[in-house]
Design an enzyme around this catalytic site. Structure first.
Site, short mmCIF file in Angstrom:
data_model
loop_
_atom_site.label_atom_id
_atom_site.label_comp_id
_atom_site.label_asym_id
_atom_site.label_seq_id
_atom_site.Cartn_x
_atom_site.Cartn_y
_atom_site.Cartn_z
N LYS A 48 12.92 0.80 9.47
CA LYS A 48 11.70 0.95 8.69
C LYS A 48 10.77 -0.20 9.03
O LYS A 48 11.23 -1.25 9.50
CB LYS A 48 12.00 0.92 7.19
CG LYS A 48 10.94 1.58 6.34
CD LYS A 48 11.09 3.09 6.34
CE LYS A 48 10.02 3.76 5.52
NZ LYS A 48 10.29 5.19 5.37
P1 NAD Z 1 1.08 8.86 0.82
O1 NAD Z 1 0.46 7.54 0.97
O2 NAD Z 1 0.54 10.01 1.56
O3 NAD Z 1 1.11 9.28 -0.73
C1 NAD Z 1 1.53 8.44 -1.76
C2 NAD Z 1 0.90 8.96 -3.04
O4 NAD Z 1 1.44 8.23 -4.14
C3 NAD Z 1 -0.60 8.79 -3.09
O5 NAD Z 1 -1.18 9.95 -3.65
C4 NAD Z 1 -0.80 7.61 -4.02
O6 NAD Z 1 -2.03 7.64 -4.69
C5 NAD Z 1 0.35 7.85 -4.97
N1 NAD Z 1 0.73 6.69 -5.76
C6 NAD Z 1 0.79 5.38 -5.37
N2 NAD Z 1 1.14 4.62 -6.43
C7 NAD Z 1 1.30 5.46 -7.48
C8 NAD Z 1 1.65 5.28 -8.84
N3 NAD Z 1 1.91 4.07 -9.33
N4 NAD Z 1 1.72 6.39 -9.64
C9 NAD Z 1 1.46 7.62 -9.15
N5 NAD Z 1 1.14 7.84 -7.87
C10 NAD Z 1 1.05 6.78 -7.06
O7 NAD Z 1 2.64 8.63 1.14
P2 NAD Z 1 3.74 9.71 1.50
O8 NAD Z 1 3.94 9.68 2.96
O9 NAD Z 1 3.45 10.98 0.80
O10 NAD Z 1 5.04 9.02 0.87
C11 NAD Z 1 5.35 9.17 -0.51
C12 NAD Z 1 6.82 8.83 -0.71
O11 NAD Z 1 7.62 9.70 0.09
C13 NAD Z 1 7.22 7.42 -0.31
O12 NAD Z 1 8.24 6.97 -1.17
C14 NAD Z 1 7.77 7.60 1.09
O13 NAD Z 1 8.67 6.58 1.48
C15 NAD Z 1 8.48 8.93 0.92
N6 NAD Z 1 8.73 9.64 2.18
C16 NAD Z 1 7.68 9.98 2.99
C17 NAD Z 1 7.94 10.69 4.17
C18 NAD Z 1 6.84 11.17 5.07
O14 NAD Z 1 7.13 11.91 6.02
N7 NAD Z 1 5.59 10.84 4.84
C19 NAD Z 1 9.26 11.00 4.51
C20 NAD Z 1 10.30 10.65 3.65
C21 NAD Z 1 10.00 9.97 2.48
#
Ligand code: NAD
Length: 454
Positions: free
Chosen positions: A146
């Protein structure tokens, strides 16, 4: 910086910007020196402690020897770099960047890059080890890694994000490579950020599309990758639903964190016939028991709308989101958001963990007493890395698959992971999370033993 409003310490108070940033760094260093890890979002323990808690529990059950445990307790390689960047406020801001390779017994290291002010070395350690178990549970031939930079990407303009991305790549390229370590998007990084990463790497090594995944379609990205993590969450729901007596037409759901993972999960749940009754992002939360159109909400946000101003739903306190009665709750924001202090307020039957480490062990216990069925992060959100594997394979072959083929293959892998983990859970009478760790750790240990690492 993008806007004055979003940037509390802008040009006029330039010195304060640096001082306050320094103060934050000093506070973190002090805490680290004392061996403290800072929990997030009101959680009672840090993300690293959460991952290590479940790892240790599995190690005990698998009766692994102490020396084997020691190998997987810490990462194989940790790189920390300084990223000084002169932003549009005229000040040089010094950010910290990390790339941590946890374990590579099963293949090249693989894991996302996160841009967020709360990124620190312990959080990246936690996320890197989760990737090791996740790739093993999904049975794709990767190890776990990561990366992250502690910059407020959502408050910067695209030129500034590009500067940070290129500078970060320049400093970590030596430990990356299509057969060594392959980054992908995570919080606040997207296909455009991956395009800059690939381009910067290409300046030194020649055109190398397989250096990262989650790229734009125009630059050898894979069809289906952007939606893959959310789609994978929905495959998990579909597997679990019949056993829980749920049908899509009668399923209501809530999404915490309407970003990439959350909004795609919502749109695909809606395609099945499920109804969204609540959603949130970093700006706040909304609710409508009659239903919120997932596509319309996404379109509204894309057009620079603030979620809480969306007039087809009521703005609510973000903590109230947990109390909305629903069948499925999808945490898709940051780690530690469901904790001992709020778990008993939750009113759902199933949690599909789109985010990494959204639930602390204390919350897990409370929720299991309430009979909530949890599909854990290490399997539920594996769709992203599975599709990244497909993108990497396509890049190495210089041959593109169509979207249907990608989605079908994703379904096959996700269903297999669910069935293998749920069979193990039944066999040992365990929650899915503990069974998933057993499956993942066993596979990694077997690969490490076979190579002669341990
Ligand atoms: P992203 O940046 O696209 O979205 C994150 C969202 O969370 C945004 O809408 C943001 O406004 C919101 N957010 C941030 N703080 C917040 C809070 N305190 N309360 C409510 N909402 C809040 O990121 P993403 O890629 O969608 O990732 C989201 C989660 O999924 C993370 O934990 C990431 O590690 C996990 N994840 C992502 C992927 C991927 O392919 N993108 C894969 C596996 C896991």
């Amino acid at each position: 910086m993008a806007t004055e409003a979003k940037t509390p310490d802008t040009a006029a108070e330039g010195e304060d910007t640096d001082r306050s940033q320094l103060a934050v760094e000093e506070e973190k260093l002090e805490a680290a020196a004392k061996g403290e890890r800072k929990p997030r979002q009101g959680a009672e323990m840090s993300n690293l402690d959460i991952v290590r808690f479940y790892f240790d529990r599995a190690v005990e059950r698998l009766e692994l020897a102490d020396d084997i445990r020691a190998v997987f307790w810490t990462p194989y390689r940790e790189v920390t770099v300084q990223i000084p960047v002169r932003l549009s406020d005229g000040i040089t801001h010094v950010f910290s960047g990390y790339r941590i390779q946890h374990n590579g017994a099963r293949g090249p290291y693989k894991g996302g890059i996160r841009f967020h002010p709360e990124v620190d070395i312990d959080e990246v350690r936690a996320l890197a080890s989760l990737m090791t178990w996740k790739t093993a549970i999904a049975n794709v031939p990767f190890g776990g890694a990561k990366g992250g930079v502690n910059c407020p990407a959502d408050q910067l303009d695209r030129t500034e994000v590009q500067q940070i991305t290129r500078s970060f790549m320049d400093k970590i390229e030596k430990i990356l490579g299509p057969t060594r370590d392959i980054p992908a998007p995570d919080v606040n990084t997207d296909a455009q950020v991956m395009a800059w990463m690939m381009d910067e790497y290409g300046k030194l090594h020649g055109h190398t599309p397989a250096i990262c995944t989650g790229k734009p379609i125009a630059l050898e990205g894979s069809y289906g990758r952007e939606a893959a993590t959310g789609r994978g969450c929905v495959y998990m729901y579909r597997e679990a639903a019949p056993h829980l007596g749920l049908t899509p037409a009668d399923t209501t759901f809530v999404v915490q964190g309407y970003g990439n993972v959350g909004s795609w999960a919502a749109r695909i749940m809606q395609q099945l016939g499920c109804k969204m009754v609540g959603a949130s992002d970093a700006n706040g939360a909304i609710r409508n028991d009659a239903g919120i159109d997932a596509n319309a909400l996404e379109e509204y946000i894309q057009q620079d709308g603030v979620m809480t101003a969306y007039d087809e739903a009521d703005a609510i306190d973000p903590e109230e989101l947990l109390e909305i009665p629903s069948d499925v709750f999808i945490p898709a924001a940051l780690g530690g958001m469901i904790h001992q202090g709020n778990a008993d307020r939750m009113q759902c039957r199933v949690i599909v963990e789109g985010a990494n480490s959204p639930t602390t062990p204390g919350a897990d216990e409370i929720l299991s007493e309430k009979g909530v069925y949890i599909i854990p992060d290490v399997m539920a959100n594996a769709g992203g890395v599975v599709c990244s594997y497909f993108e990497w394979v396509q890049n190495l072959q210089h041959f593109r698959w169509d979207e249907r083929e990608v989605n079908d293959k994703l379904g096959t892998v996700m269903r297999r992971a669910y069935r293998e983990v749920s069979a193990r859970a039944k066999q040992e009478n365990l929650p899915l999370r503990e069974a998933a760790y057993l499956v993942g750790i066993e596979r990694v240990v077997e690969a490490a033993r076979t190579r002669g690492y341990v």
